[in-house]
Enzyme design. Structure first.
Site: not given
Length: 322
Positions: A12, A98, A100, A104, A106-107, A152
Site C-alpha cells: 500500500k 519490511s 518500508a 507488507g 499487515s497485508s 493497517d
C-alpha cells in the site's frame, strides 16, 4: 492434508497521513488515505495434522518465522476463535520489503486470515455453509482480530480500491476513485523503526496536534473522486516525513532523485523509508523507473535500492487453488 491455496498479498501507499494527536492509551490517532498497489508477496497455506503454526519465510531479509510474525498471529487467532485443533503450514515468499512503510507485514496477516477462512470453507465440511467471510463474522470476529494484530491490517482485510482510515486505523471509509493511479516507488536500502518515528513526534498521551498544523484528508478524497478543485499531487501530505528524514539521510536523496527523474511530486509513504511519486500512465511510470535506476547508480548511499513502477489494484487479494 494436501489441499493448498495461494494468495498474493499486496503493498500500500499512504497518499495522505496526518496525526491528529496521541491517545491516552499511548497509541496515536491517524487520518490517512491508503491505496493498494500491485507489489506482491506470495503466501501458500495448507492444514496440518500437527497443532500449531509452521511458518516458513523465504526472503533475503532476516524476518522471524515464529509468533512474532503477523502471519503466525493471524493464523493462531483464527484457530482460537473457531476452536480448531489442527495446525497450519504456511510458506511466505517476501518481495515487499519490511520496515518500508508499504504495509507488507499487515497485508500478509490479512491475507492469512482470508486464506485460512477460504481453506476451511472449501475443504472442511464443517464450515462449508458457515459463511465465515459473511458480514456478521467479519464484524464480530475478523475485524477485531485484524485490529488487534496491527493498525493497517483491517485495511487489507476489506474490499476496496482505496480507503480513508481513522482512529488507530481500524475505522475505514471506502473511496471510489475516478480512475487508476500510477507510481514509481523507491525503497532506500534502510528500514526505519516505526516506534521511533512516532516517538519523535513528541506528543504526550492525550495531547492533540496543534490546531494550526492539523490537516484533514477531505481535499485528498475529493481529488481522488475527481470532484475537487485540486489534484492528488496538490494534496499529498505525510506528517511523519519531516521527523523520519531526521533518522535517515537516504530519504531526502530518494525524494530528490524521484523529482530528478522527471516526476512532478514525491513523498514518503507511512513511517518510511519507501518513497513514491505519481506518474501519468503505466508507460510513464516504467520510463521514469528506468531513469531513476540510472540516477541511483551514481549515488553511493542508494546502492541496492529497490525501484518499481506500480499501479493501484483492488482488495482483497485474489485466492487461488495452488
Amino acid at each position: 492434508m494436501s489441499q493448498i491455496i495461494r494468495v498474493e498479498p499486496v503493498a500500500k501507499l499512504n497518499l495522505f497521513l496526518e496525526i491528529p494527536g496521541r491517545r491516552h492509551d499511548g497509541y496515536h490517532d491517524i487520518d490517512t488515505v491508503m491505496v493498494p498497489i500491485n507489489w506482491r508477496d506470495t503466501l501458500t497455506l495448507r492444514r496440518s495434522d500437527v497443532p500449531g503454526i509452521d511458518l516458513q519465510v523465504h526472503c533475503t531479509e532476516s524476518i522471524p518465522n515464529d509468533h512474532r510474525n503477523l502471519v503466525s498471529q493471524a493464523l493462531q487467532g483464527v484457530n482460537e476463535r473457531l476452536e480448531l485443533q489442527n495446525g497450519w503450514r504456511a510458506d511466505l515468499t517476501k518481495v515487499i520489503p519490511s520496515g518500508a512503510g508499504l504495509g507488507g507485514a499487515s497485508s500478509n496477516a490479512a491475507s492469512a486470515i482470508r486464506a485460512a477462512l477460504t481453506w476451511l470453507t472449501r475443504y472442511d465440511t464443517r464450515f462449508a455453509s458457515a459463511e465465515l467471510l459473511g458480514p456478521e463474522k467479519m464484524k464480530n470476529l475478523w475485524h477485531p482480530l485484524a485490529a488487534a494484530i496491527g493498525s493497517d491490517v483491517p485495511f487489507f482485510l476489506d474490499a476496496a480500491d482505496a480507503a480513508r482510515a481513522t482512529g488507530r486505523g481500524e475505522t475505514l471509509q471506502p473511496i471510489r476513485m475516478a480512475g487508476p493511479l500510477h507510481f514509481v516507488v523507491i525503497y532506500p536500502p534502510e528500514c526505519v523503526s516505526t516506534a521511533l518515528v512516532y516517538d519523535r513526534l513528541g506528543l504526550a498521551p492525550g495531547e492533540p496536534l496543534s490546531a494550526t498544523d492539523a490537516r484533514t484528508s477531505d481535499a485528498m478524497i475529493a481529488a481522488m473522486r475527481g470532484d475537487g478543485a485540486s489534484t492528488i499531487a496538490d494534496e499529498l501530505h505525510n506528517r511523519l516525513q519531516s521527523v523520519t528524514r531526521g533518522l535517515s539521510s537516504r530519504i531526502d536523496q530518494a525524494l530528490q532523485l524521484l523529482l530528478a527523474a522527471g516526476l512532478p511530486s514525491a513523498m514518503m509513504t507511512g513511517s518510511g523509508s519507501a518513497c513514491f511519486a505519481l506518474a501519468q500512465s503505466v508507460s510513464h511510470a516504467g520510463a521514469a523507473a528506468d531513469q531513476l535506476a540510472r540516477l541511483v547508480s551514481d549515488v553511493k548511499d542508494l546502492q541496492g535500492a529497490l525501484i518499481r513502477p506500480a499501479s493501484t489494484c483492488s482488495l482483497p487479494a485474489d485466492i487461488f487453488n495452488a
